[in-house]
Design a protein around this motif. Structure first.
Motif, mmCIF file in Angstrom:
data_model
loop_
_atom_site.group_PDB
_atom_site.id
_atom_site.type_symbol
_atom_site.label_atom_id
_atom_site.label_comp_id
_atom_site.label_asym_id
_atom_site.label_seq_id
_atom_site.Cartn_x
_atom_site.Cartn_y
_atom_site.Cartn_z
ATOM 1 N N MET A 1 -74.993 -65.087 -27.883
ATOM 2 C CA MET A 1 -74.065 -65.013 -26.781
ATOM 3 C C MET A 1 -72.562 -65.446 -27.179
ATOM 4 O O MET A 1 -72.203 -66.197 -27.743
ATOM 5 C CB MET A 1 -74.555 -66.194 -25.724
ATOM 6 N N GLY A 2 -71.759 -64.590 -27.044
ATOM 7 C CA GLY A 2 -70.135 -64.973 -27.362
ATOM 8 C C GLY A 2 -69.685 -65.827 -26.188
ATOM 9 O O GLY A 2 -70.209 -65.948 -25.349
ATOM 10 N N LEU A 3 -68.339 -66.297 -26.556
ATOM 11 C CA LEU A 3 -67.375 -66.666 -25.629
ATOM 12 C C LEU A 3 -67.240 -66.153 -24.374
ATOM 13 O O LEU A 3 -66.894 -66.590 -23.200
ATOM 14 C CB LEU A 3 -66.158 -67.301 -26.203
ATOM 15 N N VAL A 4 -66.983 -64.847 -24.351
ATOM 16 C CA VAL A 4 -66.502 -64.061 -23.109
ATOM 17 C C VAL A 4 -68.065 -63.515 -22.535
ATOM 18 O O VAL A 4 -68.686 -62.640 -23.349
ATOM 19 C CB VAL A 4 -65.652 -62.746 -23.549
ATOM 20 N N PRO A 5 -68.259 -63.523 -21.482
ATOM 21 C CA PRO A 5 -69.531 -63.166 -20.845
ATOM 22 C C PRO A 5 -69.257 -61.622 -20.587
ATOM 23 O O PRO A 5 -68.246 -61.194 -20.593
ATOM 24 C CB PRO A 5 -69.325 -64.005 -19.637
ATOM 25 N N THR A 6 -70.471 -61.182 -20.918
ATOM 26 C CA THR A 6 -70.424 -59.524 -20.658
ATOM 27 C C THR A 6 -70.447 -59.165 -19.221
ATOM 28 O O THR A 6 -71.403 -59.641 -18.367
ATOM 29 C CB THR A 6 -71.758 -58.845 -21.461
ATOM 30 N N LEU A 7 -69.689 -58.194 -18.928
ATOM 31 C CA LEU A 7 -69.555 -57.832 -17.613
ATOM 32 C C LEU A 7 -70.777 -56.804 -17.211
ATOM 33 O O LEU A 7 -71.260 -55.934 -17.860
ATOM 34 C CB LEU A 7 -68.236 -56.803 -17.534
#
Length: 154
Positions: A1-7
């Motif tokens: 899981m990255g810092l930016v959530p997936t749209l």
């Protein structure tokens, strides 16, 4: 899981289309942003007349101002999108044109299919709208956040 959530693109596109078509969102904003239902203040020279329900004209003016701000926010968000997206959003969703009438206008901007261009326009609009609504301090009950992010189990 990255810092930016997936749209979640599919859910976001659905929410944008509902925003323009469902009566509780853009159609209501459009209606209430006009001067419909506003009355001139009625003055009574005797000074006796009063209301126990408050100042309805003032409430209407506040409501008008809020919805006018929301309408400007939607217009600004559309203006923040690329040219092809603006055409789709204005003609298809604002003016209510049929897809068959909008498609030739979109094909002037390249070989992108109408379906892909429409999806891209919805995603662009949701992105711009979130920023403009925050910037203009629009009530989230009038303009909800249309971006939907995937839920990651962490």
């Amino acid at each position: 899981m990255g810092l930016v959530p997936t749209l979640d693109k599919k859910a976001t596109i659905k929410k944008v289309r509902e925003f323009f078509s469902e009566d509780e969102y853009y159609p209501t904003i459009k209606r209430r942003a006009g001067e419909y239902g506003l009355k001139s203040p009625q003055m009574d020279i005797t000074g006796i007349r009063g209301s126990r329900f408050g100042n309805s004209t003032e409430k209407m003016m506040v409501m008008f101002a809020e919805y006018a701000k929301a309408k400007r926010t939607v217009d600004d968000a559309i203006a923040g999108c690329r040219q092809m997206s603006q055409v789709i959003l204005k003609k298809r969703y604002i003016d209510g044109w049929d897809i068959y009438d909008v498609r030739p206008l979109v094909n002037r901007y390249g070989h992108e299919t109408y379906t892909n261009a429409d999806k891209h326009a919805c995603l662009e609009f949701a992105d711009c709208l979130e920023c403009k609504a925050w910037e203009n301090n629009v009530d989230s009950e009038i303009i909800p956040n249309l971006l939907v992010f995937e839920k990651n189990g962490s």
